[in-house]
Design a protein around this motif. Structure first.
Motif, PDB file in Angstrom:
ATOM      1  N   ASP A 107      -5.992 -10.477  58.735  1.00  0.00           N
ATOM      2  CA  ASP A 107      -4.909 -11.176  59.421  1.00  0.00           C
ATOM      3  C   ASP A 107      -5.283 -11.503  60.862  1.00  0.00           C
ATOM      4  OD1 ASP A 107      -2.261 -11.767  60.611  1.00  0.00           O
ATOM      5  OD2 ASP A 107      -1.519 -10.990  58.700  1.00  0.00           O
ATOM      6  N   SER A 108      -5.055 -12.742  61.244  1.00  0.00           N
ATOM      7  CA  SER A 108      -5.139 -13.138  62.662  1.00  0.00           C
ATOM      8  C   SER A 108      -6.525 -12.983  63.269  1.00  0.00           C
ATOM      9  CB  SER A 108      -4.146 -12.345  63.512  1.00  0.00           C
ATOM     10  OG  SER A 108      -2.844 -12.479  63.017  1.00  0.00           O
ATOM     11  N   THR A 153       1.082 -16.090  58.012  1.00  0.00           N
ATOM     12  CA  THR A 153       0.639 -15.357  56.831  1.00  0.00           C
ATOM     13  C   THR A 153       1.248 -15.840  55.514  1.00  0.00           C
ATOM     14  OG1 THR A 153       0.376 -13.450  58.241  1.00  0.00           O
ATOM     15  CG2 THR A 153       0.397 -13.035  55.889  1.00  0.00           C
ATOM     16  N   HIS A 178      -3.639  -8.487  63.745  1.00  0.00           N
ATOM     17  CA  HIS A 178      -2.253  -8.940  63.835  1.00  0.00           C
ATOM     18  C   HIS A 178      -1.642  -8.374  65.121  1.00  0.00           C
ATOM     19  CE1 HIS A 178       1.552 -10.301  62.223  1.00  0.00           C
ATOM     20  NE2 HIS A 178       2.082  -9.115  62.442  1.00  0.00           N
ATOM     21  N   ASP A 227      -6.331 -14.880  56.964  1.00  0.00           N
ATOM     22  CA  ASP A 227      -5.251 -15.780  56.543  1.00  0.00           C
ATOM     23  C   ASP A 227      -5.084 -16.951  57.505  1.00  0.00           C
ATOM     24  OD1 ASP A 227      -4.247 -14.228  58.626  1.00  0.00           O
ATOM     25  OD2 ASP A 227      -2.337 -13.772  57.650  1.00  0.00           O
ATOM     26  N   HIS A 228      -5.334 -16.702  58.791  1.00  0.00           N
ATOM     27  CA  HIS A 228      -5.231 -17.742  59.819  1.00  0.00           C
ATOM     28  C   HIS A 228      -5.911 -17.204  61.067  1.00  0.00           C
ATOM     29  CE1 HIS A 228      -2.133 -15.248  61.673  1.00  0.00           C
ATOM     30  NE2 HIS A 228      -1.604 -15.125  60.469  1.00  0.00           N
ATOM     31  N   HIS A 281       0.037 -16.125  67.534  1.00  0.00           N
ATOM     32  CA  HIS A 281      -0.104 -17.133  66.484  1.00  0.00           C
ATOM     33  C   HIS A 281      -0.006 -18.500  67.127  1.00  0.00           C
ATOM     34  CE1 HIS A 281       0.401 -13.677  64.018  1.00  0.00           C
ATOM     35  NE2 HIS A 281       0.592 -14.325  62.892  1.00  0.00           N
TER      36      HIS A 281
HETATM   37 ZN   LIG Z   1      -1.013 -13.407  59.521  1.00  0.00          ZN
END
Ligand SMILES: [Zn+2]
Length: 537
Positions: free
Chosen positions: A227-228, A271, A368, A444-445, A458
């Motif tokens: 994540d992230s 996400t 994250h 995921d990003h 984000h």
């Molecule tokens: Zn995420």
């Protein structure tokens, strides 16, 4: 009349309209500003009505104050979301994030973004204090109004009446809007709680597709979704801080067996949509779409989902399709709960399972926000000296707190490097030694940490929100075109096609052009809400 403030209700109304209008302009645009002003005015006009009874006047003051503040807070909340995410509160991104947040995540979020939140709170408090003082100036004594005042009042009230008569206008009223909004959140949560039917349908679709396995012998595939993580912060991708020493060592040892996809992009900046796209082959909304986990199960794989997230939507939409589901982060109050290393025992256990064909999905928290919670306390080697990265950030004028977030982010990556390499090491060494093994890692990003703007978090509107790492390792002989594949642009919403290849699954409707390992891979850029300079640099 002695000892009485001169009555200036109109001036007070104008001043309060100005204050509310300021918040409205920040949170709304175009015609909406006028519509909201029309909804705001009727109660303010009450100030022009003479009230002799002090108690009733007190009530009027409170009512007017509450009324104006509802509009002001609505504007402030919208302005905050616009500034932070370029999103409206009723957009899918915000609704999904709010519906899916628990108390812990909310407090982590606030501890990261408290500055901006505090700024808006301060603005609201100052505005509120001014309005409270102004709301005192309602009319007390009857006074013959001038003809101009009567005309103006009549016209205003006519416009307001029209505003309230029209349903689309009325729905913009903050009270109506936020009540509706709260209902949407409830509906969304309820729909997630009831996804059992969706999952059964996905399994049925997969059985109809009758996927087959094209390669004999035992097989183990590990998919690590983090994540992230922004690849620009990984030494593996050329970052100047040594954030990924273990992955770099793996790469040196494994050579072309380990494909580091240099130009990997996510198609989403948050996400939930990212995972929906990944497991739904980039088109999760179409009726005939397969779910990667359902397909793997229908083909005969035993599927694991292990996660360090505490997330209802992901559990319902994806995890519960697996045979074995393990959410290690469900125990509130455990100090180490947020560290991804907690998952390594589960990975080892799954790899030791005697099943012939295993597909193991590992869902990490990665970096994250809040970053400082993503690595063990005190393990931040980047915060005690001014290195080239820090100097570069200073030169670009990044604020001190964004630079501190960058230290913490990089420290989170260093710990992340340990967890991710461990999953690769375990995949390489634990379990059936004769098995065909593959491992894939991606985020995921991405994440903005002072790369393109003076912000951290984000980021749907900058490239940093989409620049992810993606790495494939297989125990087979390296592909003859390994070097070329690593330079190919790759999009995360197509990852299902690549993982299906690692699983050696075949079924009708396969699109090899979207599998980054395929000889006939055909790149199409994803539709992102920003202009990307180049997908290959
Ligand atoms: Zn995420």
């Amino acid at each position: 009349m002695p000892n009485r403030p001169t009555e200036k209700p109109w001036r007070a109304v104008a001043a309060m309209t100005g204050i509310a209008g300021l918040f409205i302009v920040l949170g709304h645009d175009g015609r909406r500003v006028l519509q909201l002003l029309a909804l705001l005015l009727p109660l303010l006009a009450w100030l022009a009505w003479p009230l002799r009874n002090p108690a009733v006047r007190g009530l009027r003051r409170i009512a007017v104050w509450l009324w104006v503040m509802v509009f002001a807070l609505d504007g402030a909340a919208r302005a905050y979301l616009l500034d932070a995410y370029q999103a409206a509160p009723d957009g899918a991104l915000v609704l999904g994030a709010v519906a899916n947040s628990n108390v812990r995540e909310t407090s982590e979020y606030l501890s990261m973004h408290w500055r901006t939140v505090a700024l808006w709170c301060a603005a609201s408090i100052v505005g509120g204090a001014c309005v409270w003082r102004l709301a005192r100036h309602g009319r007390r004594e009857p006074q013959r109004p001038s003809r101009g005042a009567i005309v103006l009042l009549t016209l205003t009230l006519l416009v307001c009446a029209a505003a309230y008569a029209s349903k689309p206008w009325r729905r913009l009223h903050p009270l109506a809007f936020w009540t509706n909004w709260a209902q949407s959140i409830q509906t969304l949560r309820a729909s997630w709680a009831d996804e059992e039917r969706e999952r059964q349908a996905a399994l049925a679709r997969a059985r109809v597709a009758a996927p087959s396995i094209t390669r004999d012998g035992p097989s183990t595939v590990v998919l690590v979704i983090t994540d992230s993580i922004n690849r620009d912060n990984m030494a593996l991708y050329g970052y100047r801080r040594a954030t990924t020493p273990r992955l770099v060592a793996h790469q040196a040892q494994q050579g072309d067996r380990m494909l580091v996809l240099r130009n990997a992009w996510s198609a989403d900046a948050s996400t939930l949509p990212a995972l929906r796209n990944m497991f739904g082959f980039g088109r999760p909304e179409s009726a005939d779409t397969q779910h990667l986990l359902a397909l793997a199960r229908a083909a005969g794989y035993k599927v694991w989902w292990m996660s360090n997230h505490d997330d209802i939507a992901i559990e319902q939409q994806h995890a519960r399709l697996a045979d074995v589901v393990d959410f290690v982060n469900r125990t509130p109050g455990r100090a180490s709960a947020s560290l991804d290393g907690e998952l390594l025992d589960c990975v080892q256990e799954a790899l030791e399972d005697p099943a012939e064909r295993k597909f193991i999905v590992v869902h990490l928290l990665g970096a994250h926000p809040h970053y400082s919670l993503r690595f063990p306390t005190g393990h931040n080697p980047f915060d005690d000296q001014v290195d080239a990265v820090e100097a570069g950030l200073i030169e670009e004028g990044r604020s001190a707190w964004v630079r501190r977030f960058r230290h913490e982010y990089d420290a989170a990556l260093l710990y992340h490097d340990f967890v991710v390499s461990e999953t690769l090491q375990l995949t390489r060494t634990v379990g059936n030694s004769g098995a065909n093994r593959a491992w894939m890692y991606l985020s995921d990003h991405g994440q903005e940490v002072g790369h393109g703007t003076d912000r951290a978090g984000h980021s749907p509107s900058t490239e940093s929100g989409y620049r992810i790492p993606a790495v494939v390792w297989r125990n087979d002989q390296p592909l003859p075109m390994a070097k070329e594949i690593m330079q190919r642009p790759f999009r995360a919403d197509w990852v299902g096609w690549t993982v299906a290849d690692l699983l050696n699954i075949r079924w009708d409707g396969q699109q090899p052009g979207r599998n980054v390992l395929a000889p006939d891979y055909r790149w199409e850029p994803p539709a992102l809400p920003l202009k990307v300079r180049s997908f290959t640099e």
